[in-house]
Write a protein that holds these residues in place. Structure first.
Motif, PDB file in Angstrom:
ATOM      1  N   GLN A 339     -16.990  -1.634  37.424  1.00  0.00           N
ATOM      2  CA  GLN A 339     -17.528  -2.017  38.728  1.00  0.00           C
ATOM      3  C   GLN A 339     -18.542  -3.150  38.578  1.00  0.00           C
ATOM      4  OE1 GLN A 339     -18.606   1.474  41.313  1.00  0.00           O
ATOM      5  NE2 GLN A 339     -17.916   2.615  39.510  1.00  0.00           N
ATOM      6  N   LYS A 343     -18.243  -6.777  40.264  1.00  0.00           N
ATOM      7  CA  LYS A 343     -19.313  -7.207  41.180  1.00  0.00           C
ATOM      8  C   LYS A 343     -19.906  -8.551  40.747  1.00  0.00           C
ATOM      9  CE  LYS A 343     -24.036  -7.330  41.800  1.00  0.00           C
ATOM     10  NZ  LYS A 343     -24.423  -6.741  43.046  1.00  0.00           N
ATOM     11  N   LEU A 387     -17.641  -3.041  47.037  1.00  0.00           N
ATOM     12  CA  LEU A 387     -16.625  -3.964  46.519  1.00  0.00           C
ATOM     13  C   LEU A 387     -15.471  -4.155  47.511  1.00  0.00           C
ATOM     14  CD1 LEU A 387     -16.346  -2.903  42.752  1.00  0.00           C
ATOM     15  CD2 LEU A 387     -17.681  -4.757  43.754  1.00  0.00           C
TER      16      LEU A 387
END
Length: 470
Positions: A339, A343, A387
């Motif tokens: 993640q 990001k 996201l």
């Protein structure tokens, strides 16, 4: 063929600048490939409408948060840094200063205070003042010990000192000191407290029992003077380059391994799919991780040499490829860490992210199994808070097709025709100076890999050079 140092500066058709942030989105009737993951649907059997952007995706929080001191004020800040309490950084700490300073972690303004740390641990996200949520899955923190804490005393700011010199690199303002819950941090970041986690051994186990957060002022851009600084493009520089190339889609591919032709097939096929979706000029961000990696990974300098050969041999098109180094340290924390990787690429302008099998994963440090489920990374990315704007492109499985003598997408109707060459097998062949099947990797790239493992061969005195963490 041009050297790799110029590949991210080339364009065949210079064109007027695009806006740096996307101001308009509109739905089109162009159909999206069924293998595209979105937050609303995980690989359905139906086509989804594509969202075509008129410019680059906005950074998290709406703007890049760069933390550099203005050039005219640097002299005064350096003098101030010499008169306040000091904290000597580790090599990994300095990499995080680099990450923060350039805006990869936007909208963070420095090392995390306790509220940001807790949100990251428990929610994998941060809630902003306006109520919006951005993803943040790994703690970006600075540890100090009891002695350092006592030295800081009542000061509201500290100077951060380069690990290889006594020179200040930054000032941390409006500081907050709080306890460092190491076991909880490990359990929530890695899903285990088993011994042998590389980043934990390197940066947490022996670190101080306190964390210090605050607003960061970085005195000047971080440089490593290792011959690779020209490849370390900041999010702002990458956005400028994508704009200069007139990119209307940017798809990011992170790697910490050498590129073989299966990777290249995936990247070229992704561009083909984006063109079919209606984009005019999708650009690939080939983005090797350049921070801390464990000792048995191929070092960055050798990986960059190998990537250069891949481009020189025409495996990837330099006109549509931007090569840059991502400065973050590697956690090997699987679905939690991937993640962060995704990001950060939003902040660099990428609106598509390619995710593979077991991203950011590793073998279990104690048991004989993988630490994470191989499919959880891509599934988590498709649902992760903050996201939603990022389009997730999962790997297609590529293997060596013996009937065509090249890497191809696996066809389950004829499994006997395919050979899966694992990373372990690849390393064994390179160490033994044996060639892989023709078409597995470009000859120049394979030669670099063989040279790297040959450099680890025992010297005349019989001693084997020791691999060290990057």
């Amino acid at each position: 063929m041009a050297s790799m140092a110029t590949l991210f500066l080339k364009t065949s058709n210079p064109s007027p600048l695009l806006p740096k942030t996307n101001t308009t989105h509109f739905n089109t009737s162009i159909k999206l490939s069924t293998s595209l993951y979105t937050h609303k649907n995980i690989k359905t059997n139906h086509y989804q409408k594509a969202r075509i952007s008129s410019g680059l995706i906005e950074p998290d929080g709406g703007r890049l948060v760069e933390l550099f001191v203005e050039e005219s004020k640097r002299g005064d800040r350096k003098k101030e840094a010499m008169s306040i309490p000091k904290i000597k950084l580790s090599k990994i700490d300095l990499q995080w200063v680099h990450v923060l300073s350039e805006g990869w972690a936007s909208p963070l303004t420095g090392f995390m205070r306790e509220s940001e740390f807790l949100q990251t641990l428990h929610f994998n996200s941060l809630r902003l003042a306006n109520g919006s949520v951005v993803n943040m899955s790994v703690p970006i923190v600075l540890a100090i010990d009891d002695l350092q804490k006592n030295r800081i005393g009542e000061s509201i700011k500290v100077a951060l000192i380069d690990p290889s010199s006594d020179n200040p690199v930054a000032i941390l303002n409006n500081i907050e000191i709080y306890k460092h819950p190491k076991e909880e941090r490990m359990a929530r970041t890695w899903g285990t407290t088993a011994p042998g986690l590389p980043y934990v051994d390197q940066a947490i186990t022996d670190a101080g029992n306190w964390l210090i957060g605050g607003d960061l002022e970085v005195l000047e851009p971080i440089k490593y003077r290792d011959g690779l600084d020209r490849f370390r493009l900041s999010p702002s520089q990458l956005r400028e380059e994508f704009t200069r190339r007139n990119a209307d889609a940017v798809f990011a591919f992170q790697l910490r391994n050498p590129v073989h032709n299966g990777h290249a097939l995936l990247m070229t096929d992704t561009r083909r799919r984006l063109l079919e979706m209606g984009y005019n000029n999708p650009v690939l961000l080939l983005h090797p991780l350049g921070g801390y990696t464990k000792a048995d990974d191929v070092p960055l300098s050798w990986r960059m040499k190998q990537h250069e050969k891949v481009l020189e041999d025409g495996v990837l098109d330099p006109e549509t490829t931007v090569v840059s180094i991502f400065p973050s340290p590697m956690h090997y924390a699987g679905p939690t860490e991937v993640q962060w990787h995704a990001k950060a690429r939003i902040n660099a302008g990428a609106n598509f992210y390619i995710v593979g099998r077991d991203p950011a994963g590793m073998s279990h440090p104690v048991e004989k199994r993988d630490l994470y489920d191989a499919d959880h990374g891509k599934k988590v990315l498709s649902m992760a808070p903050g996201l939603e704007r990022l389009n997730i492109l999962p790997f297609k499985v590529a293997a060596y097709d013996k009937t065509q003598s090249k890497m191809a997408f696996f066809d389950p109707s004829r499994p006997q025709d395919f050979l899966f060459i694992s990373g372990t097998k690849m390393r064994t062949l390179a160490k033994n100076k044996e060639n892989p099947p023709e078409g597995f990797m470009c000859p120049g790239g394979w030669k670099v890999l063989v040279e790297y493992y040959d450099s680890l061969a025992p010297a005349k005195n019989g001693k084997l050079p020791q691999a060290v963490p990057a």
